[in-house]
Design a protein around this motif. Structure first.
Motif, PDB file in Angstrom:
ATOM      1  N   PRO A  95       0.793  -1.247   0.000  1.00 48.53           N
ATOM      2  CA  PRO A  95       0.000   0.000   0.000  1.00 48.53           C
ATOM      3  C   PRO A  95       0.822   1.293   0.000  1.00 48.53           C
ATOM      4  O   PRO A  95       0.528   2.187  -0.805  1.00 48.53           O
ATOM      5  CB  PRO A  95      -0.865  -0.130   1.263  1.00 48.53           C
ATOM      6  CG  PRO A  95      -0.985  -1.607   1.474  1.00 48.53           C
ATOM      7  CD  PRO A  95       0.339  -2.176   1.046  1.00 48.53           C
ATOM      8  N   PRO A  96       1.867   1.407   0.851  1.00 52.79           N
ATOM      9  CA  PRO A  96       2.606   2.681   0.839  1.00 52.79           C
ATOM     10  C   PRO A  96       3.283   2.972  -0.500  1.00 52.79           C
ATOM     11  O   PRO A  96       3.574   4.133  -0.799  1.00 52.79           O
ATOM     12  CB  PRO A  96       3.675   2.490   1.931  1.00 52.79           C
ATOM     13  CG  PRO A  96       3.307   1.272   2.679  1.00 52.79           C
ATOM     14  CD  PRO A  96       2.412   0.457   1.834  1.00 52.79           C
ATOM     15  N   LEU A  97       3.534   1.916  -1.282  1.00 53.32           N
ATOM     16  CA  LEU A  97       4.198   2.128  -2.574  1.00 53.32           C
ATOM     17  C   LEU A  97       3.235   2.618  -3.650  1.00 53.32           C
ATOM     18  O   LEU A  97       3.648   3.043  -4.719  1.00 53.32           O
ATOM     19  CB  LEU A  97       4.858   0.820  -3.049  1.00 53.32           C
ATOM     20  CG  LEU A  97       6.020   0.292  -2.204  1.00 53.32           C
ATOM     21  CD1 LEU A  97       6.543  -1.013  -2.794  1.00 53.32           C
ATOM     22  CD2 LEU A  97       7.140   1.327  -2.128  1.00 53.32           C
ATOM     23  N   LEU A  98       1.932   2.558  -3.357  1.00 49.68           N
ATOM     24  CA  LEU A  98       0.951   2.852  -4.400  1.00 49.68           C
ATOM     25  C   LEU A  98       0.743   4.348  -4.614  1.00 49.68           C
ATOM     26  O   LEU A  98       0.276   4.763  -5.669  1.00 49.68           O
ATOM     27  CB  LEU A  98      -0.395   2.207  -4.052  1.00 49.68           C
ATOM     28  CG  LEU A  98      -0.453   0.681  -4.154  1.00 49.68           C
ATOM     29  CD1 LEU A  98      -1.770   0.166  -3.573  1.00 49.68           C
ATOM     30  CD2 LEU A  98      -0.309   0.236  -5.604  1.00 49.68           C
ATOM     31  N   VAL A  99       1.036   5.122  -3.592  1.00 46.08           N
ATOM     32  CA  VAL A  99       0.674   6.543  -3.637  1.00 46.08           C
ATOM     33  C   VAL A  99       1.817   7.422  -3.164  1.00 46.08           C
ATOM     34  O   VAL A  99       2.737   6.972  -2.476  1.00 46.08           O
ATOM     35  CB  VAL A  99      -0.544   6.820  -2.725  1.00 46.08           C
ATOM     36  CG1 VAL A  99      -1.825   6.370  -3.395  1.00 46.08           C
ATOM     37  CG2 VAL A  99      -0.373   6.159  -1.367  1.00 46.08           C
ATOM     38  N   SER A 100       1.699   8.677  -3.514  1.00 37.39           N
ATOM     39  CA  SER A 100       2.628   9.670  -2.983  1.00 37.39           C
ATOM     40  C   SER A 100       2.123  10.140  -1.620  1.00 37.39           C
ATOM     41  O   SER A 100       2.898  10.345  -0.697  1.00 37.39           O
ATOM     42  CB  SER A 100       2.714  10.834  -3.975  1.00 37.39           C
ATOM     43  OG  SER A 100       3.528  11.846  -3.462  1.00 37.39           O
ATOM     44  N   ASN A 101       0.818  10.289  -1.516  1.00 38.58           N
ATOM     45  CA  ASN A 101       0.199  10.740  -0.270  1.00 38.58           C
ATOM     46  C   ASN A 101      -0.659   9.613   0.299  1.00 38.58           C
ATOM     47  O   ASN A 101      -1.741   9.312  -0.228  1.00 38.58           O
ATOM     48  CB  ASN A 101      -0.646  11.994  -0.551  1.00 38.58           C
ATOM     49  CG  ASN A 101      -1.434  12.425   0.673  1.00 38.58           C
ATOM     50  OD1 ASN A 101      -1.221  11.927   1.781  1.00 38.58           O
ATOM     51  ND2 ASN A 101      -2.349  13.351   0.454  1.00 38.58           N
ATOM     52  N   PHE A 102      -0.190   9.015   1.383  1.00 45.77           N
ATOM     53  CA  PHE A 102      -0.850   7.812   1.914  1.00 45.77           C
ATOM     54  C   PHE A 102      -2.295   8.078   2.338  1.00 45.77           C
ATOM     55  O   PHE A 102      -3.141   7.180   2.284  1.00 45.77           O
ATOM     56  CB  PHE A 102      -0.042   7.247   3.091  1.00 45.77           C
ATOM     57  CG  PHE A 102      -0.490   5.874   3.517  1.00 45.77           C
ATOM     58  CD1 PHE A 102      -0.270   4.771   2.707  1.00 45.77           C
ATOM     59  CD2 PHE A 102      -1.138   5.689   4.727  1.00 45.77           C
ATOM     60  CE1 PHE A 102      -0.695   3.496   3.086  1.00 45.77           C
ATOM     61  CE2 PHE A 102      -1.564   4.416   5.123  1.00 45.77           C
ATOM     62  CZ  PHE A 102      -1.340   3.329   4.301  1.00 45.77           C
ATOM     63  N   ASP A 103      -2.592   9.312   2.744  1.00 44.70           N
ATOM     64  CA  ASP A 103      -3.952   9.644   3.185  1.00 44.70           C
ATOM     65  C   ASP A 103      -5.004   9.353   2.116  1.00 44.70           C
ATOM     66  O   ASP A 103      -6.168   9.133   2.422  1.00 44.70           O
ATOM     67  CB  ASP A 103      -4.039  11.124   3.585  1.00 44.70           C
ATOM     68  CG  ASP A 103      -3.269  11.383   4.875  1.00 44.70           C
ATOM     69  OD1 ASP A 103      -3.006  10.398   5.606  1.00 44.70           O
ATOM     70  OD2 ASP A 103      -2.918  12.554   5.140  1.00 44.70           O
ATOM     71  N   VAL A 104      -4.552   9.367   0.846  1.00 48.03           N
ATOM     72  CA  VAL A 104      -5.504   9.157  -0.252  1.00 48.03           C
ATOM     73  C   VAL A 104      -6.111   7.749  -0.215  1.00 48.03           C
ATOM     74  O   VAL A 104      -7.294   7.566  -0.511  1.00 48.03           O
ATOM     75  CB  VAL A 104      -4.808   9.420  -1.618  1.00 48.03           C
ATOM     76  CG1 VAL A 104      -5.706   9.023  -2.776  1.00 48.03           C
ATOM     77  CG2 VAL A 104      -4.412  10.886  -1.720  1.00 48.03           C
ATOM     78  N   ILE A 105      -5.293   6.749   0.135  1.00 51.40           N
ATOM     79  CA  ILE A 105      -5.847   5.381   0.117  1.00 51.40           C
ATOM     80  C   ILE A 105      -6.224   4.882   1.505  1.00 51.40           C
ATOM     81  O   ILE A 105      -6.878   3.854   1.627  1.00 51.40           O
ATOM     82  CB  ILE A 105      -4.904   4.352  -0.550  1.00 51.40           C
ATOM     83  CG1 ILE A 105      -3.521   4.376   0.080  1.00 51.40           C
ATOM     84  CG2 ILE A 105      -4.866   4.522  -2.038  1.00 51.40           C
ATOM     85  CD1 ILE A 105      -2.707   3.132  -0.261  1.00 51.40           C
ATOM     86  N   LYS A 106      -5.823   5.608   2.516  1.00 53.14           N
ATOM     87  CA  LYS A 106      -6.105   5.162   3.885  1.00 53.14           C
ATOM     88  C   LYS A 106      -7.570   4.780   4.114  1.00 53.14           C
ATOM     89  O   LYS A 106      -7.848   3.742   4.717  1.00 53.14           O
ATOM     90  CB  LYS A 106      -5.677   6.251   4.881  1.00 53.14           C
ATOM     91  CG  LYS A 106      -5.065   5.681   6.139  1.00 53.14           C
ATOM     92  CD  LYS A 106      -4.477   6.798   6.996  1.00 53.14           C
ATOM     93  CE  LYS A 106      -4.386   6.322   8.443  1.00 53.14           C
ATOM     94  NZ  LYS A 106      -4.016   7.437   9.326  1.00 53.14           N
TER      95      LYS A 106
END
Lengths: 387, 254
Positions: free
Chosen positions: B143-154
């Protein structure tokens, strides 16, 4: 009428783990191989092979090898090599290669290898066809999603190579053989005794039932093992096969000493090493994509795969086949389990974890001299109960 | 929020679920290897297009079809879905694994593709800019590798370990592994990408840690007429992270 039978099975662990090894969640698949010291491994091979030879001299009926990859848990990525090494030294015992997962080799080649070993040993070979743990599929270039279909096809090819006069051919989904014509043929006719070893997947039981093979479940609870044996009998009957008591090898982690207390004192640290520092791995490595069904994934997650990396002696010895104690106690436990499980075939893990050579030798000697005679003398009643 | 209609279709024996909304030219969106983050971004496109968001067989709400063994089976699946829907030509938008699928579809059936948008597409072997191997990553690593801003997928990730969530991901990874376990790229793509003569956009999140945006160069070299857009401040899930990426696609397709 088959008699009670004792195998000595060795896991051949590489035990010299680095001081920081607890930092690694898994000792399988990605545990760095810089921690493998060939000098130390050579010493271990010397000890382990001599223990296997000793088992033969002490009167064990068979020795058992298996295969794992990318792990300190086992130094046997190629068990047929060890079998070939042992055959000239092991005079009476059967040689069980339980075994190379057929998916990890070309099936014709495995048929040839096993036939060679059977001829070399003059018909003392027994084999198992495991699917291979999930971990093996991270270590080998084989798709876990189609592993079961490939496994089935591989076994078909091997059995055809052994039972149909060549040259013949095989056209499958995974392999094409225009000339299937194995030189050598196995010594035993039609072929060496075969088993499926597994962890209780319904698909695997069904396969053993259909092929009329023996079956052994490993790392399942006593309750589950009983259910699986019953299930195998039921499903085998549906295919017209009757399961003989000697076709249900029962794995028992065994340690015998002068007294119950001494046995537990001498053994527990090695059992702990085995579960914590041998089997330790991750859910991801245990179940690569497609390796098990969603239903199995959920069932196993509910169990928490407690066996892989955690240790509680009481919990484990209540749940699994672990016989630790005086010869009398161990003989009674094994005899009891044989009756419950309907088997006369005991697969004794007499070396475990980081057990030093002297303890393994002592243990094997006590098992052979004090436990096996007790059980052999009761074998008629075991046999009756099993039937 | 735009209201998508849930449709079910049977395509060559497999039941699939497709969400559809809007009117105008059809826009077919092909999702990537994981569907947990949803398709909220696609709502924007319904202003100008008839947006079709199907789950591929073996993903999300669609059924499994274990007889679909390679990407070509998925290409044929979409040929047959479009036939079923009576749609001759589409605007095709493919993301990640879906980008690979879209490229293959467009190579083989270019007469059916009006415009093509490939977003962080998989499928090409770029030795200088290798992708993360999603099949080798643990569920914690991914999951952390998927986005620049983790809040988006949280909000799309379970707070506590969730067996159903784990099982859903395992199922989708099983489908991915069926296609990509032995070869995580397509050796034939470089040979055939030149056939993409339709207007084509390559769009990437600049900080993509799954398929590096530097791969855009190789894609562009194989599809010389393509436009390239690199979106700053975004990772692999660029459509979820950056509304301007969604708008760029809309603008390109209009």
């Amino acid at each position: 009428m088959s008699d009670v039978r004792f195998n000595f099975m060795h896991f051949m662990p590489y035990v010299h783990l680095p001081a920081n090894h607890k930092e690694f969640k898994s000792l399988w698949v990605n545990f760095p191989n810089k921690y493998y010291d060939p000098e130390k491994a050579h010493e271990l091979y010397q000890q382990y092979l001599s223990q296997l030879v000793l088992a033969d001299q002490l009167g064990f009926d068979a020795i058992v090898l298996n295969e794992h990859h990318n792990t300190s848990y086992s130094m046997m990525p190629a068990p047929s090599l060890l079998a070939a090494t042992l055959i000239p030294q092991i005079k009476n015992a059967k040689i069980c290669v339980w075994g190379t997962p057929p998916n990890l080799e070309y099936p014709n080649r495995l048929a040839e290898e096993y036939a060679m070993l059977d001829v070399l040993s003059k018909g003392r070979l027994e084999i198992a066809f495991p699917l291979g743990t999930g971990m093996e599929y991270w270590a080998n270039p084989v798709n876990p999603v189609t592993a079961r279909e490939r496994h089935r096809e591989s076994i078909d090819i091997i059995l055809k190579a052994w039972t149909v006069d060549g040259p013949t051919s095989y056209y499958g989904d995974f392999y094409t053989y225009r000339f299937l014509n194995s030189w050598p043929r196995p010594y035993q006719r039609p072929h060496p005794p075969c088993y499926i070893v597994g962890t209780g997947s319904p698909e695997t039981i069904e396969l053993a039932a259909e092929l009329g093979f023996g079956y052994s479940a490993v790392f399942v609870s006593r309750q589950r093992a009983l259910e699986l044996n019953n299930r195998l009998r039921e499903r085998s009957a549906a295919y017209g096969h009757e399961v003989r008591p000697d076709q249900l090898p029962l794995g028992v982690l065994t340690y015998v000493a002068e007294t119950d207390e001494q046995a537990q004192r001498e053994f527990v640290e090695h059992l702990q090493f085995f579960f914590e520092d041998g089997l330790r791995t991750t859910p991801q490595f245990l179940a690569p994509p497609g390796y098990i069904s969603i239903e199995q994934l959920k069932a196993r997650a509910a169990l928490g795969d407690k066996l892989h990396g955690s240790f509680d002696f009481k919990t484990l010895s209540d749940a699994l086949f672990i016989a630790v104690g005086s010869a009398e106690k161990v003989a009674n436990l094994i005899g009891e389990w044989g009756k419950t499980m309907g088997t006369t075939h005991f697969n004794i893990n007499g070396h475990l974890g980081n057990m030093p050579h002297w303890k393994a030798v002592k243990n094997l000697s006590l098992i052979a001299e004090e436990v096996m005679p007790r059980l052999r003398s009761r074998s008629a009643s075991l046999q009756r109960a099993a039937e | 929020m735009v209201r998508f209609e849930r449709e079910t279709h049977e395509v060559n024996g497999v039941k699939i679920v497709m969400y559809a909304a809007g009117s105008g030219q059809p826009l077919l969106f092909l999702h990537g290897a994981g569907t947990f983050h949803g398709f909220e971004f696609a709502g924007k496109w319904t202003e100008n297009f008839r947006v079709l968001v199907p789950y591929h067989p073996g993903f999300g709400e669609s059924d499994d079809d274990p007889t679909m063994l390679d990407m070509h089976d998925y290409v044929m699946h979409y040929v047959e879905l479009l036939d079923t829907l009576g749609i001759e030509k589409v605007n095709l938008v493919g993301f990640s694994l879906g980008g690979y699928l879209a490229a293959r579809f467009a190579i083989e059936h270019r007469e059916r593709v009006i415009k093509l948008a490939l977003i962080g597409p998989a499928g090409l072997r770029d030795k200088d800019n290798p992708p993360a191997d999603v099949l080798a990553l643990s569920p914690e690593q991914l999951p952390p590798l998927l986005v620049s801003n983790f809040d988006v997928i949280k909000p799309h990730l379970p707070v506590q370990p969730d067996l159903d969530f784990i099982a859903d991901r395992y199922r989708e990874m099983t489908t991915v592994a069926r296609l990509l376990w032995e070869k995580p790229w397509d050796r034939k793509l470089p040979r055939h990408l030149h056939r993409l003569k339709m207007p084509t956009l390559l769009l990437w999140g600049e900080e993509d840690k799954i398929i590096p945006s530097a791969q855009a160069k190789l894609w562009k070299s194989l599809i010389p007429a393509a436009d390239v857009e690199i979106v700053g401040g975004a990772g692999h899930l660029v459509l979820d992270e950056k509304p301007e990426a969604v708008t760029s696609i809309a603008r390109f397709l209009s």
